[in-house]
Design an enzyme around this catalytic site. Structure first.
Site, PDB file in Angstrom:
ATOM      1  N   TYR A  45       7.873  16.276   3.755  1.00 38.19           N
ATOM      2  CA  TYR A  45       6.491  16.006   3.364  1.00 38.19           C
ATOM      3  C   TYR A  45       6.371  16.183   1.855  1.00 38.19           C
ATOM      4  CZ  TYR A  45       1.666  15.269   4.767  1.00 38.19           C
ATOM      5  OH  TYR A  45       0.426  14.731   4.989  1.00 38.19           O
ATOM      6  N   GLU A  47       3.468  15.256  -0.561  1.00 37.73           N
ATOM      7  CA  GLU A  47       2.202  14.847  -1.189  1.00 37.73           C
ATOM      8  C   GLU A  47       2.301  14.940  -2.702  1.00 37.73           C
ATOM      9  OE1 GLU A  47      -1.213  16.944   0.067  1.00 37.73           O
ATOM     10  OE2 GLU A  47      -1.577  15.684   1.817  1.00 37.73           O
ATOM     11  N   ASP A 205      -1.926 -10.889  -4.960  1.00 38.49           N
ATOM     12  CA  ASP A 205      -1.262 -10.375  -3.760  1.00 38.49           C
ATOM     13  C   ASP A 205      -0.117 -11.342  -3.457  1.00 38.49           C
ATOM     14  OD1 ASP A 205      -0.387  -9.703  -1.240  1.00 38.49           O
ATOM     15  OD2 ASP A 205      -2.379  -9.568  -0.338  1.00 38.49           O
ATOM     16  N   THR A 231       3.975  -6.622  -0.065  1.00 40.95           N
ATOM     17  CA  THR A 231       4.670  -5.905   0.990  1.00 40.95           C
ATOM     18  C   THR A 231       6.143  -5.872   0.622  1.00 40.95           C
ATOM     19  OG1 THR A 231       4.874  -7.982   2.210  1.00 40.95           O
ATOM     20  CG2 THR A 231       3.067  -6.529   2.835  1.00 40.95           C
ATOM     21  N   LYS A 234       8.692  -9.229   4.907  1.00 40.96           N
ATOM     22  CA  LYS A 234       8.591 -10.673   4.697  1.00 40.96           C
ATOM     23  C   LYS A 234       9.803 -11.189   3.909  1.00 40.96           C
ATOM     24  CE  LYS A 234       3.513 -10.631   4.895  1.00 40.96           C
ATOM     25  NZ  LYS A 234       3.104  -9.221   4.662  1.00 40.96           N
ATOM     26  N   ARG A 240       8.957  -2.231   6.578  1.00 39.29           N
ATOM     27  CA  ARG A 240       7.516  -2.434   6.557  1.00 39.29           C
ATOM     28  C   ARG A 240       6.900  -1.460   5.561  1.00 39.29           C
ATOM     29  NH1 ARG A 240       5.045  -4.852  10.894  1.00 39.29           N
ATOM     30  NH2 ARG A 240       3.257  -4.758   9.502  1.00 39.29           N
TER      31      ARG A 240
END
Length: 402
Positions: A45, A47, A205, A231, A234, A240
């Site tokens: 983790y 953050e 985008d 992204t 694709k 992803r």
């Protein structure tokens, strides 16, 4: 005890292996990307951001200890994606997906109620570009620019609507547009409509065409747009996930909009996989692959045209095209074709077409992409044969509707 989950995973592995995959937003990642995704970084983790950025931005560091290697992999990931696109833009690799990248990008420069000018979902835009059912349409006022009768972007309409509506942000990019987008022209239009009292932000985008931009087979938005989202799956053939690039002067705003503005801890195993994908995108083999994707797409679209189908805009410049059944097969919906082809192990998706008459759940067209099957090794000749097979199946199915 054997897990039921792994039985389902094996069924999905078999489906992906045996089905023909023509969904334009999907691809198949390498073994190394899969290894990184399944690595021990999933346990960490983290953050916050690394204490020191390669671009010199000072940070206070992570909110947890033990992040030395997480910092290393995130900074390496950022460095490699700058290499992929040959850019000095700042990049944030933490967005969990493209939609989250767009949300953070909007947050970085907009306030609720500001106006966005973008492409309508029905004309090839994306859900997060102002659709009324999405956060983008609920938080911001959206004006849509049009396409012409053949489905090409109407750049004069962009000019006119900037003059009329004075949007705070102009958004270019699409999820179902088969032609090259002229970022230079949009940039000029924005400049011509700007003065000392008004200048909209220019956001791109490039989620669908990012691989083509990387391979220099599509005009690049770098050096023109203020903010660029994408992204990493694709055409980039990674895990992803999402990323945001921006001009250096917007870096702190963008980073703050991602964390703590809209996300908590980053997915470090996904960032590791993004770094692997960036390494792969820097290779000559990747550029050859993208050239094959574009070549295969054109061959398939041309074959559908030769067989009498209507292709939106009459063809394609990239990795996808839209088949419009409105005139050639008026009894057909995109959903019906999608469902019918699923029964024959051919996977694609229903899609709205310009001047759509049906609902988004039915549609009058389908979207076809060649990135995934090109990864499997299919050639232009294979895609021509595949178009012939789909035509045969549609022809037989259409007879049953009489």
């Amino acid at each position: 005890m054997e897990s039921e989950v792994f039985k389902i995973i094996e069924k999905e592995r078999k489906r992906q292996s045996e089905n023909v995959e023509l969904i334009a937003s999907e691809n198949f990642v390498s073994e190394n990307v899969l290894k990184a995704m399944g690595s021990c970084f999933t346990n960490k983790y983290c953050e916050g951001y690394p204490a020191v950025r390669y671009d010199g931005l000072g940070r206070k560091g992570r909110y947890y200890g033990g992040c030395i290697y997480a910092d290393e992999v995130e900074e390496y990931c950022r460095k490699k994606w700058k290499e992929v696109f040959k850019t000095d833009y700042h990049v944030n690799v933490q967005p969990h997906a493209g939609s989250q990248a767009n949300f953070a990008a909007f947050m970085s420069v907009l306030s609720p109620g500001d106006t966005i000018l973008a492409m309508d979902l029905n004309n090839g835009g994306h859900l997060t570009h102002g659709s009324s059912v999405n956060f983008s349409g609920k938080l911001y006022k959206t004006v849509f620019y049009d396409v012409d009768d053949k489905g090409f972007i109407d750049y004069d309409d962009i000019d006119g609507k900037i003059k009329k509506h004075k949007p705070r942000l102009v958004l270019a990019g699409a999820s179902a547009y088969s032609r090259e987008i002229d970022f230079n022209r949009i940039g000029r239009i924005i400049k011509e409509n700007s003065d000392e009292t008004y200048r909209p932000y220019f956001m791109v985008d490039m989620a669908h065409i990012a691989g083509l931009v990387a391979a220099e087979l599509h005009q690049s938005p770098f050096g023109i747009a203020d903010i660029i989202t994408t992204t990493t799956h694709k055409t980039l053939r990674g895990p992803r996930g999402g990323m945001i690039f921006c001009k250096p002067e917007l870096a702190k705003q963008v980073d703050g909009a991602v964390f703590p503005g809209s996300q908590g801890g980053p997915l470090m195993h996904v960032i590791a996989a993004k770094a692997v994908a960036a390494e792969e995108a820097c290779t000559p083999e990747y550029k050859e692959y993208i050239a094959d994707v574009v070549r295969n797409c054109k061959a398939m679209a041309d074959e559908f045209t030769a067989r009498g189908y209507e292709i939106v805009t009459g063809g394609t410049d990239n990795h996808l095209f839209l088949v419009d059944f409105s005139n050639t097969h008026p009894k057909l919906s995109g959903k019906a074709v999608q469902d019918m082809l699923d029964e024959h192990a051919i996977t694609l998706n229903k899609n709205c077409v310009p001047n759509e008459k049906r609902s988004p759940t039915q549609t009058s067209g389908v979207r076809i992409g060649t990135a995934a099957e090109t990864t499997k090794g299919k050639t232009a000749e294979d895609f021509v044969k595949l178009a012939d097979r789909i035509d045969e199946l549609i022809t037989e199915y259409y007879k049953t509707l009489d």
